[in-house]
Scaffold this active site. Structure first.
Site, short mmCIF file in Angstrom:
data_model
loop_
_atom_site.label_atom_id
_atom_site.label_comp_id
_atom_site.label_asym_id
_atom_site.label_seq_id
_atom_site.Cartn_x
_atom_site.Cartn_y
_atom_site.Cartn_z
N CYS A 162 58.02 -60.87 -30.64
CA CYS A 162 58.31 -59.45 -30.82
C CYS A 162 59.79 -59.10 -30.71
O CYS A 162 60.17 -57.95 -30.92
CB CYS A 162 57.52 -58.64 -29.80
SG CYS A 162 55.75 -58.99 -29.83
N HIS A 295 61.67 -50.70 -25.96
CA HIS A 295 60.61 -51.60 -26.42
C HIS A 295 59.29 -50.85 -26.44
O HIS A 295 58.52 -50.97 -27.39
CB HIS A 295 60.55 -52.83 -25.50
CG HIS A 295 59.58 -53.87 -25.94
ND1 HIS A 295 59.61 -54.43 -27.20
CD2 HIS A 295 58.54 -54.46 -25.29
CE1 HIS A 295 58.63 -55.32 -27.31
NE2 HIS A 295 57.97 -55.34 -26.17
N GLU A 306 60.27 -52.48 -18.35
CA GLU A 306 61.44 -52.07 -19.13
C GLU A 306 62.23 -50.97 -18.43
O GLU A 306 63.47 -51.01 -18.37
CB GLU A 306 61.02 -51.58 -20.52
CG GLU A 306 62.24 -51.15 -21.34
CD GLU A 306 61.90 -50.62 -22.72
OE1 GLU A 306 62.83 -50.49 -23.54
OE2 GLU A 306 60.71 -50.32 -22.97
N LYS A 327 57.54 -47.22 -31.37
CA LYS A 327 56.18 -47.79 -31.49
C LYS A 327 55.11 -46.74 -31.27
O LYS A 327 53.97 -46.93 -31.69
CB LYS A 327 56.01 -48.94 -30.50
CG LYS A 327 56.89 -50.15 -30.78
CD LYS A 327 56.64 -51.26 -29.77
CE LYS A 327 57.52 -52.47 -30.02
NZ LYS A 327 58.93 -52.24 -29.66
N HIS A 332 53.37 -51.29 -33.18
CA HIS A 332 54.21 -52.44 -32.84
C HIS A 332 54.28 -53.35 -34.06
O HIS A 332 53.29 -53.99 -34.42
CB HIS A 332 53.61 -53.17 -31.65
CG HIS A 332 54.51 -54.19 -31.05
ND1 HIS A 332 55.61 -54.73 -31.70
CD2 HIS A 332 54.50 -54.79 -29.82
CE1 HIS A 332 56.21 -55.60 -30.91
NE2 HIS A 332 55.56 -55.66 -29.76
N PHE A 391 56.68 -62.03 -26.12
CA PHE A 391 55.92 -63.14 -25.56
C PHE A 391 56.89 -64.28 -25.22
O PHE A 391 57.93 -64.44 -25.84
CB PHE A 391 54.93 -63.67 -26.60
CG PHE A 391 53.59 -62.97 -26.60
CD1 PHE A 391 53.39 -61.78 -25.92
CD2 PHE A 391 52.52 -63.51 -27.29
CE1 PHE A 391 52.16 -61.15 -25.94
CE2 PHE A 391 51.29 -62.89 -27.32
CZ PHE A 391 51.10 -61.70 -26.63
#
Length: 773
Positions: A162, A295, A306, A327, A332, A391
C-alpha cells in the site's frame, strides 16, 4: 561525482478513480467530501463482509492498441489512461527525447486479474495466452506503459504493497537528480478483484459501510481501484520547454517497522521516522507544513498508529496541522494510493484547500487531531505531506511544496562500497561453494530442473516454529541478508537498527504464495481464503520479514523489475545511501519457483525455444554502505559501486530489440556515470543465459561499445543457470569475492527489454578517479 543541484517538479497529473476518469472529477469530489464508495457492480460479492468499494464507474479504454483484443488487464488500462492525461498536461511528451523519458510504476497486485483469468483458463483445459501470463508481472505492466509512449529510458516497477505509489515517487526523484532521465512518468495502478476482496475479508479488515477513518466506531477499510500518474522532471527541463510547474517534490522519508506482517507498530514508531526523514530531507520544519494527506484506512489499529506518528513528528505543532483521508471517499487504492493521494496533496497546495475526511462519525480520543470533518478548509501553507503505510511495515512520506518557496538541502555524492556478500543456490550455500561450482561446471551440471533444490544455510535457517508464517521467499531473503551482514561485520550491530535498511529485488516475487492462496479461491470460493497465506502474497513481504527477524528498521523498498530486479534494487539502494538516508543497506535478491512459474516459462516463445536456458532458484545478499562509514568501523570494502545506466527497448509486451540498442545505451550510460571509458573496463559479466536471440543482441551491443578494446566477457548464467531477478547479484558475488583489482561491468536485462548495467571498480579516492587499471 559532483552533480548540479536541481529542483524536482510535478509538470502533469492524471487520474482514474471511483469519481471517474480525469484529474478534475477526482479533485472536485475530494474537495467536496463526496463519497464514491458504492455497491460493486463488476464482481460477484457473495461471501464478503461488504458489498461496497470505490469502483471505477465507467469503461476505461486507452488509446494504446499494442495488446491482443482478447487480453485486457484493468490495472494496465487504468494506468495508460491516467498517463495519457498526465503527459498531455505536461506538454513534454514531444519535446524531451524518447530515450530521456522513463517509467517508475507502482502496484500492489500487478496483473492479478490476468493471473486469475489464466488460472481459470488452465483449470478448464484452455492454455492461457503468454501475454496474459506475462501481465501478472508488475514489470510487464511498466514496460507496456513505456512502449505505449515510445520511451527508451529507465523502466522500473516498485512493489511495497500500500506504500508503492509513494516509493515510486521517491525513487523517481533520485533518478532525476542523478541525471538518469530528463522526465519520468511516475505513479501506480491497481484494480479490484475477487482475490483482493477474499484476502482482506479473511483478515476481517473490510467495513460493511463506507470507511470512516479516524472516527470512533470505525470498523474497517473500503477497497478501491484506479490509477494516478504524475510527470516529474527537473526544474531546468520544465523551464527550458515552458512546461507547467504544479508543485515541487521537496523530499521523502522511508522506513521499516520491523514489527508485524500486517499490523503497524502501535505507537507509530516506524511511520514517525518516515515523516521526520521527509521533513529533514526537504529542509522543512513541522510548523511549515499546514496539511497532511493521511494514510487513513479506517481500521482500528492503523488510524491511531498514524496519529501517534504525526504527533511524534510534529510535536507541539500538531495542533496547527490538518490531517484528512482521501480513502474515505474513493477507498483504498492499494499500490495506487500513494500516487493518487499525492495528486490530491498537490491540488490541496495549489488551491490552498484541505479536503475533508468524509463519513466522520464522532471524535476518537485515540485519534486526537484535526481531521477536517464536515467540509473542506482553507489553507495557508507552502508545504504539505502525503503518508502511506503498508503491509510488512513499509512506511513512506512524500513532502510537496509550492514552486520556489522552500530551499531543499543538496544531495550528497559520497562513494558507495560493497562490504558484504552472501550466496545461496541450487548446489551451494556459501560464497566458496558458489565459486567452486563455477570453476567445476560441466555440461552435465546444466540440469533442466534446478527449481526446488536450494540448499539454504542451516546456520541461518529459521526454527521450524517460526517458518509457519514465512514462505520460502522470505526464508531465503532472511538467510541471505543475515549472511551478508555477517560477512560485512555488521551482524553484531545493536537491534533494532534504524540506520540499517533493506532493499529487496525479486523477479517472480511471491508467485508461489499467490498460487497457494488463489487456487483454492478459483476452485471453491472466498470461504477458502487463508489469512495466514494472504500477507505473503504482497511482493514486499520478504523484505518485511528481513526487517522483523533481523531488526533492520531503516529505509526499505522492493523492486520487481523481472530478471533485472536485483540490479534495480542495487541502484535504488545506492541512491538512498548517497542521499544520506542510511548508514548501510542490505540488498537481498531472491526468487523461488512454483508450478505457475514453470508454466509461464514454458509458454514464453523466446524461452520455450531455448534448450540452453536454465532458470534456477537463488538467494543472494549484498551489503552497501558509504565509504566513510565502512572505513570508520574498520571494514575492508570489496568494491566501489561506481555507477549505473538504465535503458529500455520500448517495443511492447515481452519484446526486445534484437539489435541490442537498449543494451548499448545502458552500458554507455553506466560508463559515463562511473566516469570511465570503455578502455578502462577490462572485464564484463554478461547477462547471457542461453536465450539465443537475447544473448546475440547483448553481444552485438558489447561489440559496439567496446569496439576498440577486447574485454574479457564472462557468461556465468549460461553454466550456473539464471536465478531470475538475482542475476546481477550472482555476477557481483563472482566478481567481488576478493577486493576488486580492476573494474567490471555487469549487465542485467528483463525479457521485456529493460536493461541495467552496473560498474564496479576498486575503491577510489578523490585523487585517483581517472586511474587506468
Amino acid at each position: 561525482m559532483s552533480k548540479t543541484i536541481d529542483r524536482i517538479v510535478v509538470s502533469g497529473m492524471g487520474a482514474v478513480t471511483a469519481f471517474g476518469i480525469g484529474l478534475e472529477p477526482l479533485w472536485e469530489g475530494a474537495r467536496a467530501g463526496a463519497v464514491a464508495i458504492r455497491p460493486v457492480a463488476g464482481l460477484p460479492m457473495a461471501g464478503y463482509r461488504t458489498k461496497l468499494a470505490g469502483e471505477v464507474p465507467e469503461d476505461v479504454k486507452p488509446s494504446y492498441d499494442g495488446l491482443s483484443g482478447a487480453v485486457r488487464e484493468p490495472s494496465l488500462d487504468f494506468a495508460l489512461v491516467a498517463a495519457e492525461e498526465a503527459l498531455a498536461a505536461s506538454g513534454l511528451a514531444g519535446v524531451v527525447p524518447p530515450e530521456r523519458w522513463g517509467v517508475v510504476f507502482a502496484t500492489c497486485n500487478g496483473g492479478l486479474v490476468s493471473g486469475e483469468q489464466a488460472l481459470r483458463a488452465e483449470a478448464s483445459g484452455q492454455p492461457a495466452p503468454f501475454e496474459q501470463l506475462l501481465l501478472v508481472s508488475p514489470q510487464t505492466i511498466a514496460e507496456v506503459i513505456g512502449a505505449a509512449f515510445g520511451f527508451g529510458g529507465p523502466v522500473l516497477s516498485v512493489n511495497t504493497a500500500c506504500a508503492s505509489g509513494a516509493h515510486a515517487i521517491a525513487h523517481a526523484v533520485e533518478l532525476l537528480r542523478d541525471g538518469h532521465a530528463d522526465a519520468l512518468l511516475v505513479g501506480g495502478s491497481d484494480s479490484l478483484s475477487g482475490v483482493t476482496f477474499a484476502g482482506f475479508n479473511s483478515l476481517e479488515s473490510l467495513s460493511p459501510n463506507p470507511a470512516a477513518p479516524y472516527s470512533k466506531g470505525r470498523d474497517g477499510l473500503s477497497l478501491g481501484e484506479g490509477s494516478g500518474m504524475l510527470v516529474l522532471t527537473r526544474a531546468t527541463i520544465a523551464a527550458a520547454h515552458d512546461a507547467p510547474v504544479l508543485a515541487e517534490v521537496l523530499g521523502y522519508g522511508l522506513s521499516a517497522d520491523g514489527y508485524h506482517a500486517t499490523a503497524p507498530h502501535p505507537e507509530g514508531a516506524g511511520a514517525a521516522r518516515a515523516i521526520v526523514a521527509a521533513l529533514a530531507s526537504g529542509g522543512v520544519r513541522p510548523d511549515e507544513v499546514g496539511y497532511v494527506n493521511g494514510h487513513g484506512t479506517g481500521t482500528p489499529k492503523n488510524d491511531p498508529a498514524e496519529v501517534a506518528a504525526v504527533r511524534t513528528a510534529f510535536g507541539d505543532d500538531t495542533a496547527k496541522t490538518l490531517l484528512s483521508s482521501t480513502k474515505s471517499m474513493i477507498g483504498h487504492l492499494l499500490g495506487a494510493a500513494g500516487a493518487v493521494e499525492s495528486i490530491v496533496t498537490v491540488q490541496a497546495l495549489r488551491e490552498q484547500t484541505a479536503p475533508p475526511t468524509a463519513g466522520f462519525l464522532e471524535p476518537d480520543p485515540h485519534c486526537a487531531i484535526d481531521v477536517v470533518p464536515g467540509g473542506s478548509r482553507t489553507l495557508d501553507t507552502a508545504a504539505a505531506l502525503s503518508n502511506n503505510f503498508a503491509f510488512a511495515g513499509a512506511n513512506a512520506s512524500i513532502l510537496f511544496g509550492l514552486p520556489g518557496r522552500i530551499e531543499s538541502p543538496a544531495p550528497g555524492d559520497e562513494p558507495i562500497v560493497i562490504t558484504g556478500l552472501a550466496a545461496l543456490g541450487p548446489d551451494w550455500n556459501t560464497l566458496a561453494g558458489l565459486h567452486a561450482a563455477y570453476r567445476d561446471y560441466s555440461a552435465a551440471d546444466r540440469r533442466s530442473e534446478r527449481f526446488a533444490a536450494l540448499l539454504g544455510n542451516p546456520e541461518w535457517e529459521l526454527p521450524p516454529r517460526e517458518r509457519r508464517r514465512v514462505d520460502r521467499l522470505g526464508r531465503y531473503a532472511i538467510m541471505a541478508s543475515a549472511m551478508a551482514l555477517a560477512d560485512a561485520g555488521l551482524a553484531g550491530t545493536e537491534r533494532p537498527a534504524p540506520r540499517i535498511g533493506v532493499v529487496l529485488g525479486t523477479g517472480l516475487g511471491p508467485l508461489a504464495s499467490i498460487e497457494e492462496f488463489v487456487v483454492p479461491l478459483v476452485d471453491s470460493g472466498p470461504e477458502t481464503a487463508n489469512p495466514a497465506v494472504f500477507p505473503n502474497t504482497v511482493y514486499n513481504a520478504a523484505a518485511g520479514q528481513v526487517a522483523m527477524k533481523l531488526g533492520l528498521t531503516g529505509v526499505t523498498s522492493t523492486l520487481t523489475a523481472a530478471h533485472a530486479a536485483g540490479a534495480a534494487a542495487l541502484c535504488v539502494a545506492r541512491d538512498l545511501l548517497r542521499r544520506g538516508t542510511a548508514d548501510a543497506i542490505v540488498v537481498p535478491a531472491v526468487d523461488t519457483f512454483c508450478a505457475a512459474a514453470r508454466t509461464a516459462y514454458g509458454r514464453l516463445p523466446a524461452f520455450a525455444r531455448s534448450a540452453e536456458y536454465v532458470p534456477t532458484e537463488g538467494g543472494y545478499g549484498i551489503v552497501l554502505e558509504p565509504l566513510s562509514k565502512a572505513l570508520a568501523r574498520g571494514a575492508v570494502p570489496r568494491a566501489e559501486f561506481a555507477g549505473f545506466g538504465m535503458a529500455s527497448d520500448g517495443l511492447g509486451i515481452g519484446e526486445f530489440d534484437t539489435d541490442g540498442k537498449g543494451f548499448e545505451r545502458a552500458m554507455r550510460a553506466a560508463l559515463a556515470h562511473a566516469e570511465l571509458t570503455a578502455a578502462q573496463v577490462p572485464r564484463i559479466q554478461s547477462n547471457a543465459a542461453g536465450v539465443e536471440a537475447f544473448d546475440t543482441a547483448e553481444f552485438a551491443a558489447i561489440g559496439r561499445v567496446f569496439d576498440s578494446t577486447e574485454p574479457f566477457v564472462e557468461t556465468p548464467k549460461r553454466w550456473l543457470g539464471e536465478p531470475v531477478g538475482a542475476g546481477a547479484h550472482l555476477a557481483v558475488a563472482l566478481a567481488a569475492e576478493q577486493p576488486l583489482a580492476q573494474p567490471v561491468l555487469i549487465n542485467s536485462s528483463s525479457p521485456g527489454g529493460t536493461h541495467i548495467s552496473v560498474v564496479l571498480t576498486p575503491v577510489r579516492t578523490a585523487d585517483d578517479r581517472s586511474t587506468s587499471w
